[in-house]
Write a protein that holds these residues in place. Structure first.
Motif, mmCIF file in Angstrom:
data_model
loop_
_atom_site.group_PDB
_atom_site.id
_atom_site.type_symbol
_atom_site.label_atom_id
_atom_site.label_comp_id
_atom_site.label_asym_id
_atom_site.label_seq_id
_atom_site.Cartn_x
_atom_site.Cartn_y
_atom_site.Cartn_z
ATOM 1 N N GLY A 1 0.808 -1.218 0.000
ATOM 2 C CA GLY A 1 0.000 0.000 0.000
ATOM 3 C C GLY A 1 0.837 1.261 0.000
ATOM 4 O O GLY A 1 1.661 1.473 0.896
ATOM 5 N N GLY A 2 0.624 2.097 -1.022
ATOM 6 C CA GLY A 2 1.369 3.338 -1.173
ATOM 7 C C GLY A 2 0.555 4.557 -0.818
ATOM 8 O O GLY A 2 0.643 5.584 -1.493
ATOM 9 N N GLY A 3 -0.236 4.458 0.250
ATOM 10 C CA GLY A 3 -0.912 5.621 0.806
ATOM 11 C C GLY A 3 -0.073 6.196 1.931
ATOM 12 O O GLY A 3 1.090 5.836 2.120
ATOM 13 N N ILE A 4 -0.652 7.083 2.721
ATOM 14 C CA ILE A 4 0.130 7.758 3.745
ATOM 15 C C ILE A 4 0.602 6.786 4.822
ATOM 16 O O ILE A 4 1.744 6.901 5.306
ATOM 17 C CB ILE A 4 -0.666 8.938 4.370
ATOM 18 N N ASN A 5 -0.209 5.816 5.207
ATOM 19 C CA ASN A 5 0.236 4.885 6.242
ATOM 20 C C ASN A 5 1.350 3.982 5.737
ATOM 21 O O ASN A 5 2.360 3.785 6.418
ATOM 22 C CB ASN A 5 -0.944 4.056 6.748
ATOM 23 N N GLY A 6 1.189 3.439 4.544
ATOM 24 C CA GLY A 6 2.224 2.563 3.996
ATOM 25 C C GLY A 6 3.540 3.280 3.788
ATOM 26 O O GLY A 6 4.610 2.786 4.168
ATOM 27 N N CYS A 7 3.488 4.475 3.190
ATOM 28 C CA CYS A 7 4.723 5.225 2.928
ATOM 29 C C CYS A 7 5.354 5.726 4.223
ATOM 30 O O CYS A 7 6.583 5.773 4.338
ATOM 31 C CB CYS A 7 4.447 6.380 1.970
ATOM 32 N N GLY A 8 4.525 6.104 5.202
ATOM 33 C CA GLY A 8 5.060 6.520 6.489
ATOM 34 C C GLY A 8 5.763 5.381 7.205
ATOM 35 O O GLY A 8 6.829 5.566 7.807
ATOM 36 N N ILE A 9 5.188 4.180 7.148
ATOM 37 C CA ILE A 9 5.816 3.005 7.761
ATOM 38 C C ILE A 9 7.123 2.676 7.050
ATOM 39 O O ILE A 9 8.152 2.405 7.691
ATOM 40 C CB ILE A 9 4.849 1.804 7.720
ATOM 41 N N ALA A 10 7.110 2.705 5.714
ATOM 42 C CA ALA A 10 8.316 2.397 4.955
ATOM 43 C C ALA A 10 9.435 3.375 5.281
ATOM 44 O O ALA A 10 10.605 2.993 5.425
ATOM 45 C CB ALA A 10 8.008 2.414 3.461
ATOM 46 N N ARG A 11 9.106 4.654 5.397
ATOM 47 C CA ARG A 11 10.110 5.666 5.711
ATOM 48 C C ARG A 11 10.718 5.421 7.088
ATOM 49 O O ARG A 11 11.952 5.433 7.244
ATOM 50 C CB ARG A 11 9.467 7.059 5.661
ATOM 51 N N ASP A 12 9.864 5.222 8.081
ATOM 52 C CA ASP A 12 10.348 5.011 9.436
ATOM 53 C C ASP A 12 11.231 3.767 9.490
ATOM 54 O O ASP A 12 12.344 3.796 10.052
ATOM 55 C CB ASP A 12 9.158 4.872 10.389
ATOM 56 N N ALA A 13 10.766 2.681 8.879
ATOM 57 C CA ALA A 13 11.513 1.422 8.927
ATOM 58 C C ALA A 13 12.860 1.533 8.220
ATOM 59 O O ALA A 13 13.887 1.069 8.727
ATOM 60 C CB ALA A 13 10.678 0.304 8.312
ATOM 61 N N ALA A 14 12.876 2.155 7.052
ATOM 62 C CA ALA A 14 14.127 2.304 6.312
ATOM 63 C C ALA A 14 15.116 3.154 7.096
ATOM 64 O O ALA A 14 16.325 2.876 7.115
ATOM 65 C CB ALA A 14 13.859 2.918 4.943
ATOM 66 N N GLY A 15 14.632 4.203 7.760
ATOM 67 C CA GLY A 15 15.499 5.061 8.541
ATOM 68 C C GLY A 15 16.090 4.386 9.763
ATOM 69 O O GLY A 15 17.108 4.821 10.299
ATOM 70 N N ARG A 16 15.462 3.296 10.208
ATOM 71 C CA ARG A 16 15.998 2.536 11.342
ATOM 72 C C ARG A 16 16.992 1.480 10.902
ATOM 73 O O ARG A 16 17.611 0.826 11.742
ATOM 74 C CB ARG A 16 14.861 1.883 12.123
ATOM 75 N N GLY A 17 17.103 1.276 9.580
ATOM 76 C CA GLY A 17 18.073 0.308 9.080
ATOM 77 C C GLY A 17 17.488 -0.994 8.585
ATOM 78 O O GLY A 17 18.237 -1.898 8.184
ATOM 79 N N TYR A 18 16.167 -1.123 8.568
ATOM 80 C CA TYR A 18 15.561 -2.319 7.995
ATOM 81 C C TYR A 18 15.642 -2.261 6.476
ATOM 82 O O TYR A 18 15.613 -1.180 5.876
ATOM 83 C CB TYR A 18 14.094 -2.439 8.404
ATOM 84 N N ASP A 19 15.732 -3.429 5.851
ATOM 85 C CA ASP A 19 15.652 -3.521 4.400
ATOM 86 C C ASP A 19 14.172 -3.600 4.040
ATOM 87 O O ASP A 19 13.474 -4.534 4.454
ATOM 88 C CB ASP A 19 16.395 -4.773 3.909
ATOM 89 N N VAL A 20 13.686 -2.604 3.298
ATOM 90 C CA VAL A 20 12.243 -2.406 3.104
ATOM 91 C C VAL A 20 11.893 -2.410 1.628
ATOM 92 O O VAL A 20 12.606 -1.840 0.804
ATOM 93 C CB VAL A 20 11.785 -1.057 3.724
ATOM 94 N N CYS A 21 10.768 -3.037 1.322
ATOM 95 C CA CYS A 21 10.179 -2.945 -0.012
ATOM 96 C C CYS A 21 8.711 -2.573 0.149
ATOM 97 O O CYS A 21 8.026 -3.096 1.033
ATOM 98 C CB CYS A 21 10.308 -4.271 -0.757
ATOM 99 N N LEU A 22 8.245 -1.660 -0.679
ATOM 100 C CA LEU A 22 6.831 -1.241 -0.673
ATOM 101 C C LEU A 22 6.256 -1.411 -2.060
ATOM 102 O O LEU A 22 6.889 -1.022 -3.052
ATOM 103 C CB LEU A 22 6.687 0.206 -0.208
ATOM 104 N N ALA A 23 5.071 -1.980 -2.147
ATOM 105 C CA ALA A 23 4.379 -2.136 -3.423
ATOM 106 C C ALA A 23 3.036 -1.428 -3.374
ATOM 107 O O ALA A 23 2.269 -1.594 -2.418
ATOM 108 C CB ALA A 23 4.176 -3.613 -3.764
ATOM 109 N N GLU A 24 2.748 -0.648 -4.411
ATOM 110 C CA GLU A 24 1.475 0.043 -4.583
ATOM 111 C C GLU A 24 0.922 -0.351 -5.944
ATOM 112 O O GLU A 24 1.619 -0.265 -6.955
ATOM 113 C CB GLU A 24 1.670 1.556 -4.497
ATOM 114 N N MET A 25 -0.340 -0.800 -5.989
ATOM 115 C CA MET A 25 -0.872 -1.326 -7.240
ATOM 116 C C MET A 25 -1.172 -0.247 -8.268
ATOM 117 O O MET A 25 -1.307 -0.533 -9.459
ATOM 118 C CB MET A 25 -2.140 -2.144 -6.973
ATOM 119 N N ASP A 26 -1.277 1.015 -7.836
ATOM 120 C CA ASP A 26 -1.560 2.112 -8.757
ATOM 121 C C ASP A 26 -0.501 3.195 -8.528
ATOM 122 O O ASP A 26 0.662 2.895 -8.336
ATOM 123 C CB ASP A 26 -2.982 2.628 -8.523
ATOM 124 N N ASP A 27 -0.903 4.458 -8.553
ATOM 125 C CA ASP A 27 0.015 5.547 -8.249
ATOM 126 C C ASP A 27 0.021 5.795 -6.746
ATOM 127 O O ASP A 27 -0.951 5.488 -6.048
ATOM 128 C CB ASP A 27 -0.428 6.814 -8.993
#
Length: 516
Positions: free
Chosen positions: A11-37
């Protein structure tokens, strides 16, 4: 062998992108998929407010309101180019909530969340002065309080950009079609827009698909009986500017709902919203004739000049994925978020329900607390005081930055620079770098949108269509003709084609690669 990551976000909405940002900044290897824009669903269909939610006090949502009020000024500080303060005028309607109740609620609103930089509530005289001029003479007294405005779709994109800058892989227009347990993790299969498939191993999956969260469980995960969210459609109407001053209005309706009237994109007024239960594909959500009439009739109850549905220059609708708490009315269903680990899954799978744009950062922190419990901790929480891309500027720095850029680029119209600053903040310097004249910006498509900006959006912000640019990365669609849109679409198509050529896509990484 499948490539791998620690955390796969759906999910590439605000919750998904916010989680991905926080996780990546902590050093986790992160992948995010959004089916549309990015932000193509609920996250671009909001009322575009960073606010505590004054009306939620009536439903005793004190924790939610307090957390949102605390986040309000934090988000403003982290993104002052796309978030800025507003003052809301609440006229007293003698037949509805009594004045003492309004003042008590606003007193709590002022003090519940540690307000520092926003001005306090005050009583206003609507019988005299500009604030009462657009209103019917029935409204003699009101209250004025503070909240903030946000360019919601840009907030999503900036979180995605920062996530990628910190090592995450952002897969736009990739739908998750398979979700299978494998050992102590998952095999996640994604399908791109051309039908190609790829499988990525993940230690943990976070389902932040918004209105599609149950669809992901039913489809990719094979949970036919999944039913966790209550879908509620909110619709908005944009009309030519109703009044000249910069204040917003919040109106009470006889049915208990409230309506906002907000200055929008300089020349328009945004009116909304409705709350209607929704069934079907959230992608098909659209305003109905009776919703448009409801919004316009509610506004006409207050404004001297009636607002007609035929005045609308644009309407938009989105479906909110509220956690199904059994509330009898759509407007009474909780806006609080719920994070639940899927107990049926052998491997770590978390589902995110509900939430509001103002609390996305705290939701991400809460999500990472649970992730740490199952795959181990990495870095500490860090997003509270971290600027988003372009946001490294003072709270009131927009005008100063626009002045600076006007001196550097005197040949570019001030109104274009001001718009760019509101959207890109300090990144505007990089976007315009080395340009010596309008000719260096390339073709103009309309409304001050030049090829240089379009290429920036394609290269840096995942824009792939004219719609992405005109209605999410910007709101210039309000000013574009059909022929200008067609010309832009052709240019974007060619730019995307060039970017997609082998070796032409800078800054994109694959899950499992070393983090940047």
């Amino acid at each position: 062998m499948a490539q791998g990551c620690d955390i796969f976000v759906i999910g590439g909405g605000i919750n998904g992108c916010g989680i991905a940002r926080d996780a990546a900044g902590r050093g986790y290897d992160v992948c995010l998929a959004e089916m549309d824009d990015l932000a193509s669903g609920t996250s671009s269909g909001s009322t575009k407010l960073v606010h505590g939610g004054l009306r939620y006090l009536e439903f005793f949502e004190f924790r939610l309101v307090r957390e949102a009020l605390m986040e309000r000024e934090r988000l403003w500080a982290n993104a002052p180019h796309i978030i800025w303060p507003l003052r809301f005028v609440l006229p007293h309607h003698s037949g509805l909530r009594p004045a003492w109740m309004l003042r008590l609620g606003l007193f709590m609103y002022d003090h519940l969340g540690g307000r520092k930089n926003l001005p306090a509530t005050r009583t206003v005289d609507l019988a005299n002065g500009p604030l009462g001029e657009p209103l019917k003479q029935d409204y003699q007294r009101g209250f004025e309080y503070s909240d903030c405005w946000v360019d919601d779709a840009r907030l999503v994109v900036l979180n995605a950009r920062d996530a990628e800058n910190r090592g995450a892989e952002i897969l736009v227009r990739h739908k998750v079609v398979g979700l299978k347990p494998s050992g102590d993790g998952w095999q996640v299969t994604v399908r791109d827009a051309e039908g190609g498939e790829r499988t990525i191993a993940a230690r943990c999956v976070i389902n932040a698909a918004g209105p599609w969260v149950d669809e992901v469980l039913r489809g990719a995960a094979g949970r036919n009986g999944a039913h966790n969210v209550r879908l509620v459609k909110g619709s908005h109407v944009v009309v030519p500017k109703i009044y000249e001053h910069d204040r917003c209005y919040i109106f009470q309706n006889a049915d208990g709902r409230i309506l906002f009237a907000i200055p929008y994109e300089d020349d328009f007024t945004l009116l909304g919203t409705t709350d209607r239960d929704f069934e079907g594909d959230p992608a098909d959500a659209a305003i109905s004739d009776d919703e448009a009439a409801y919004i316009c009739n509610a506004a006409s109850e207050y404004f001297r000049k009636p607002v007609e549905a035929g005045d609308a220059v644009w309407t938009y609708s989105a479906v909110r994925p509220l956690y199904d708490d059994g509330a009898s009315k759509a407007q009474e269903a909780t806006r609080d978020y719920v994070i639940a680990r899927d107990e049926q899954a052998a491997s770590p799978l978390f589902n995110v329900f509900g939430g509001k744009i103002t609390t996305y950062r705290r939701l991400a922190e809460s999500m990472l607390e649970q992730v740490e419990d199952v795959i181990g901790a990495r870095g500490r929480p860090w997003t509270r005081d971290a600027a988003l891309p372009g946001g490294d500027m003072p709270l009131d720095g927009q005008a100063q930055l626009a002045d600076e850029l006007s001196r550097i680029f005197p040949w570019l119209a001030r109104e274009i620079i001001a718009r760019m600053v509101r959207q890109y903040g300090t990144d505007t310097r990089q976007m315009l770098s080395n340009a010596k004249s309008l000719g260096d910006l390339g073709e103009e498509f309309g409304a001050g949108l030049y090829a240089r900006e379009v290429e920036w959006l394609v290269t840096n912000e995942w824009a792939r269509t004219a719609e992405d640019i005109l209605w999410r990365r910007t709101k210039l669609g309000l000013r574009f003709s059909a022929s200008e849109t067609a010309r832009l679409e052709k240019f974007v198509h060619n730019a995307v084609k060039e970017l997609s050529a082998p070796g032409k896509e800078p800054g994109r990484r694959k899950a499992g690669d070393a983090a940047a």
